[in-house]
Every structure is written in structure tokens, then in C-alpha cells.
Scaffold this motif. Sequence first.
Motif, short mmCIF file in Angstrom:
data_model
loop_
_atom_site.label_atom_id
_atom_site.label_comp_id
_atom_site.label_asym_id
_atom_site.label_seq_id
_atom_site.Cartn_x
_atom_site.Cartn_y
_atom_site.Cartn_z
N ILE A 126 0.66 -1.43 0.24
CA ILE A 126 0.41 0.20 -0.21
C ILE A 126 0.77 1.49 -0.10
O ILE A 126 0.93 1.57 1.19
CB ILE A 126 -0.91 0.10 1.59
N GLU A 127 1.46 1.40 -1.66
CA GLU A 127 2.76 2.68 -1.19
C GLU A 127 1.76 3.45 -2.96
O GLU A 127 2.06 2.87 -3.69
CB GLU A 127 3.72 2.13 -1.45
N MET A 128 1.06 4.70 -2.47
CA MET A 128 0.95 5.70 -4.09
C MET A 128 1.69 5.19 -5.21
O MET A 128 1.23 5.21 -6.51
CB MET A 128 0.77 7.08 -3.40
N GLU A 129 2.84 5.30 -5.56
CA GLU A 129 4.24 5.08 -6.57
C GLU A 129 3.61 3.61 -6.99
O GLU A 129 3.55 3.30 -8.54
CB GLU A 129 5.55 5.61 -5.65
N MET A 130 4.00 2.91 -6.40
CA MET A 130 3.85 1.41 -6.74
C MET A 130 2.29 1.05 -7.11
O MET A 130 2.47 0.54 -7.68
CB MET A 130 4.55 0.12 -4.78
N LEU A 131 1.32 1.57 -6.15
CA LEU A 131 0.34 1.55 -7.02
C LEU A 131 0.20 2.03 -8.23
O LEU A 131 -0.45 1.68 -8.98
CB LEU A 131 -0.83 1.81 -5.94
N ALA A 153 -10.79 3.24 -10.78
CA ALA A 153 -9.72 4.22 -10.90
C ALA A 153 -9.53 4.07 -9.47
O ALA A 153 -9.67 4.34 -8.10
CB ALA A 153 -9.96 4.86 -11.69
N LEU A 154 -7.97 4.32 -9.70
CA LEU A 154 -7.27 4.77 -8.53
C LEU A 154 -8.09 5.55 -7.31
O LEU A 154 -7.62 6.80 -8.12
CB LEU A 154 -5.67 4.39 -8.00
N GLY A 155 -8.16 5.84 -6.52
CA GLY A 155 -7.97 6.73 -6.15
C GLY A 155 -8.06 6.85 -4.31
O GLY A 155 -6.85 6.23 -3.69
N ALA A 156 -7.89 7.68 -3.78
CA ALA A 156 -8.17 7.70 -1.68
C ALA A 156 -9.59 8.45 -1.23
O ALA A 156 -10.42 9.22 -1.62
CB ALA A 156 -6.71 9.34 -1.50
N ILE A 157 -9.31 7.54 0.17
CA ILE A 157 -10.61 8.36 1.30
C ILE A 157 -10.25 9.13 1.26
O ILE A 157 -10.79 10.17 1.77
CB ILE A 157 -11.08 7.05 1.77
N ASP A 158 -9.12 9.44 1.76
CA ASP A 158 -7.96 10.32 3.21
C ASP A 158 -6.85 10.20 2.38
O ASP A 158 -6.56 8.99 2.62
CB ASP A 158 -8.78 10.59 4.06
#
Length: 407
Positions: free
Chosen positions: A147-152, A391-396
Motif C-alpha cells: 500500500i504505497e501510492m507510487e507502487m500502486l 480507478a485508483l483513488g483515495a478516501i483520505d
Amino acid sequence: MSYIKRNLENVINQVTNEYPVVLVTGSRQVGKTTMLQKLMEGTKRGYVTLDDLNERALAKSDPELFLQLHKPPVLIDEVQYAPELFAYIKMNVDKNHKPGAFWLTGSQIFKLMRGVQESLAGRVAVLSLTSLSQAEIAGAEMEPFTIEMEMLAARKAGRTEMDTRGVFERIYKGSMPAIVSGVNSNSQIFYSSYLSTYIERDVKELSDAIDSLKFLRFITAVAARCGQMVNVAEIARDADINQTQAKDWLGILETLGIIFYLRPYSNNLLKRLVKTPKLYFYDTGLVCYLTKWSSAETLESGAMNGAILENYVVAEIRKTYLNCGKDPYMYYYRDKDAKEIDVVLEHDGILNPIEIKKTSNPGTELTKVFGLLDKASTPRSKGAVVCMKPALGAIDRDNYIVPVWMI
């Protein structure tokens, strides 16, 4: 049939230069032999299978002569049928010290590992091959899921984007190479044959006293409880066997690489946690066949859709580690108040909590349970909801939304 490149090939090439023996384990029909024979092309490595009863008899009765006839470098297929070979492989290795001398495959993992530990400790690289992963099907390179944004963000490259229907089509058909490559177009016929031809035969190798019809009822009862905590009493009742048999037969399914367990996460700072593991299948196509879903559409709207989706995601995450030659440190969290986190990944001194949901619009309510890990001695890092959002996103800032197709 076009060959589907396996991610484990890179690891095999690496360890062949470092270890005298390379052992690839995994259930029947996942492609162990096909992959290794592909890597053998253009080399002088020989091949012999112990599925051949004559070769098996010789390996068991005169292992020294067998290895004189099949000199290294050699691939010995289904080596678990002749554990007598291990001591002679050890003597050959200790005498000649040649990296990559022996490639071995086996489909009976526990029995095989016991022989390896006794004879080949320190001389063998042990790798696990599973049915195809999403990345392999898409032809993409694979890294362990974190769970790392760059890797995701990097995972999107080469992946095949799928909507909910596409995900459930994949789940329903399963990920066995024969199905994915189109050699067998009807998954139900394939799994019917798979059960009767391979599983039943290998089960009887391990315990010839097993009744085939009872074992079918047993494995069906197990499939109906995928993604749940193991309840031996219920499985035994449904299969009309006693609990001792049920425990033994679960051991056989694990030995054959059909199922695996997710252990509950615990440390001495977290109290009141359950101790029972959860049970999953490596291949969801087999689950769908055993639980009698007639199509991906009926599965998607059926009562088991959440459990089988969770099984699929957990198995895919596990594959990303095994296919890179790494052990997955995966757990689940559940306390005595029935508060649960589907997956807890532990790596590099941190914990990543993961929820798995059949939703395309996850909200903050799904990530509140992640705080249960804050009392653990290992620090909690980023969390994720793996779901049907395209799509890849974020809750917070601390919790991401990861589409199922990106694992």
C-alpha cells in the motif's frame, strides 16, 4: 496454445545460478512442468517424469542407477513419488558442487518438504507456483502488493482494466492455464475432470482409505465456507464424517496446494483476539464449480458473491508474493467483539490494513476499523479498500481506494 510467461521464471533463473537444487511446488495443472520445459529450451538439461510408472519404480528401487541414467543437469517431475531419491541427490550435490544441477517439481507439498528438509537442507531453493495471477494473464511484470501510492500507480501499467462483470467472469472461470489459454473453453467441464483425474488420484496417494463420494461432499463443504473461519465441526457434519477425518482431509487439501490459511494477527499488546484461521482456495474457479454457480452473472448477484470476491482478492495478493519468490506475511484481524479487518499486511516494520468490498463507492465508514491496530507494537501505516471502483483513488490521506483489477 500460446505460452503465458510466468513471473516466477525470473526467480528460477536467479536461484539456478546459486543453488544446486531448485524445487518448484504447487498444485496439479498450474503449469510447473510447462514453465520449466520452456526455460530448458536450447539447453542440455534432460527431463524425466515420475508419473511414468516404470521410471518411478526404478527411482524407488534403485535411485543410484536412476541418477546414472538421468544425469544432471536434469528436471525430475513429480519427485514426491520417490523420496528415496533425495539422499542420492544430496550425495551427487555434495560431490560435484554444480549450481542448477537438479530441477525438481512436486504436487504434494508437505510430504515433499519433509524429505527435502531431511536430506537437502541448505542445498535447495524452494519456490511455489500457483495458478495464473492477474498480472500474468495481462502480460505485466509483478511486484509484491504493497500500500504505497507510487507502487500502486505503477501497477496500472500493463494491467487489464475490468468492470464488475469482468472481475466476476475472471472469478467464475478461474485462473488455471488451460482455461485462460483457451485450451479448455468450458470451465465447468475442466473442473469436473480436474477433480476426478487429479485431486482424487493424489488424495488416494496420500490416503487410500478415503471414499471418493465422501471426499467430494467434504471438499464441497469446504468450498461453501471459503473466506470464513475454519469450523471443523460444521464441515464434518455436512460431509457426514467425523471431526478427526475432517482435520486430516483439510491437511490433505493444504498438502496438495488446493487451499491455504490466513492466520489471525496478534501480538502481546492486543488482547481478546480470536485464534482460528480463515480458509481460502488458490483458485476461485474450483470454488464456483463446487458451490454450483451456473454463470458469472448468477454468482455476481448471489449470496456468496462477497465471500468469493474476498477469496479472489486474498489469493491474488498472496500470488504477488509467491510469484516473486517471497513469503507473504498476511493475516486477518478479529477480536472477541467480532470487529474484523479482512487483511493485515506486515512488511518492513509496518502494518497495512485492507478491507475488501463489492462496492464502487467506498466511504470513510469502511476504514474506521483500521484504528484497532493502533494498540499493536508494530506501527500502522497506510490502509486501503480493495473494491469495484474503476480507478485508483483515495478516501483520505491515509487510506487509498484500489480497484480489484490492479492487484
